[in-house]
Design an enzyme around this catalytic site. Sequence first.
Site, PDB file in Angstrom:
ATOM      1  N   VAL A  20     -36.054  13.385  66.848  1.00  0.00           N
ATOM      2  CA  VAL A  20     -35.915  13.256  65.318  1.00  0.00           C
ATOM      3  C   VAL A  20     -37.128  13.456  64.571  1.00  0.00           C
ATOM      4  CG1 VAL A  20     -34.943  11.900  63.530  1.00  0.00           C
ATOM      5  CG2 VAL A  20     -34.021  11.735  65.948  1.00  0.00           C
ATOM      6  N   ILE A  21     -37.251  14.497  63.655  1.00  0.00           N
ATOM      7  CA  ILE A  21     -38.630  14.538  62.877  1.00  0.00           C
ATOM      8  C   ILE A  21     -38.233  14.305  61.588  1.00  0.00           C
ATOM      9  CG2 ILE A  21     -40.205  16.471  62.363  1.00  0.00           C
ATOM     10  CD1 ILE A  21     -39.438  18.026  65.002  1.00  0.00           C
ATOM     11  N   GLU A  33     -37.344  14.964  54.460  1.00  0.00           N
ATOM     12  CA  GLU A  33     -38.057  14.513  53.223  1.00  0.00           C
ATOM     13  C   GLU A  33     -36.746  13.375  52.396  1.00  0.00           C
ATOM     14  OE1 GLU A  33     -37.314  18.386  50.775  1.00  0.00           O
ATOM     15  OE2 GLU A  33     -39.047  19.206  51.724  1.00  0.00           O
ATOM     16  N   ALA A  37     -28.853  13.065  67.822  1.00  0.00           N
ATOM     17  CA  ALA A  37     -29.127  11.689  68.479  1.00  0.00           C
ATOM     18  C   ALA A  37     -28.174  10.667  68.079  1.00  0.00           C
ATOM     19  CB  ALA A  37     -30.432  11.389  67.914  1.00  0.00           C
ATOM     20  N   HIS A  59     -32.690  10.054  55.749  1.00  0.00           N
ATOM     21  CA  HIS A  59     -31.866  10.357  56.871  1.00  0.00           C
ATOM     22  C   HIS A  59     -32.566   9.954  58.259  1.00  0.00           C
ATOM     23  CE1 HIS A  59     -28.481  12.083  59.340  1.00  0.00           C
ATOM     24  NE2 HIS A  59     -29.373  13.058  59.678  1.00  0.00           N
ATOM     25  N   ASN A 114     -34.646   5.204  77.310  1.00  0.00           N
ATOM     26  CA  ASN A 114     -34.436   5.895  75.799  1.00  0.00           C
ATOM     27  C   ASN A 114     -35.713   6.913  75.604  1.00  0.00           C
ATOM     28  OD1 ASN A 114     -34.430   6.751  73.294  1.00  0.00           O
ATOM     29  ND2 ASN A 114     -34.308   4.656  72.351  1.00  0.00           N
TER      30      ASN A 114
END
Length: 183
Positions: A84-85, A88, A59, A91, A115
């Site tokens: 984007v998942i 932890e 991305a 980032h 987008n």
Amino acid sequence: MASNEEHYTLPRPEFDKPVKILIVVAPYYKQIAEQLVAGASAEIEAAGGFHEVIEVPGALEVPSAIGIAERMSNFDGYVALGCVIRGETTHYDTVCNDSSRGLTLLGLQGLCIGNGILTVENYDQAWARAEAAGQNKGGGAAAAALHLIALARRWGGARKGVGFVPSRDEYQIAGASRGNDSA
């Protein structure tokens, strides 16, 4: 939950001349990306437009690829796709914020960008949003690009260049390059 709410959708814009759109996708989550591309492609084709699809590593690279394409090609608009998942680490925040910021900056320079980079907590949320037969966020991103292209055409057509616009005063350029100082 937002998926249960009813939302207004603008009517699909119509064009005298077909549009040419670049779909830039980050296929990190391949099945999600394929659904996003399917939805975007269908929306562009339904408006009588043409599209090309390119893949980038992630991305964060989507805005850069769009900027390069704007400088070196002839697209009317762009569709940014990816997912984007949350993980932890922080980032996730960096990727979400910086990819969105990059696209926003390009848009503020006059590029017509939809987008469709999903930012979600888990895979199930991503799938629900990406599925072309479901929430179809890829199609929604393409529709946004189409509407912006329609506005740009209405208000005077395309302008080329991304970033700073060089001075058009040749005397000033020639004088500066020779080191001439009028003072």
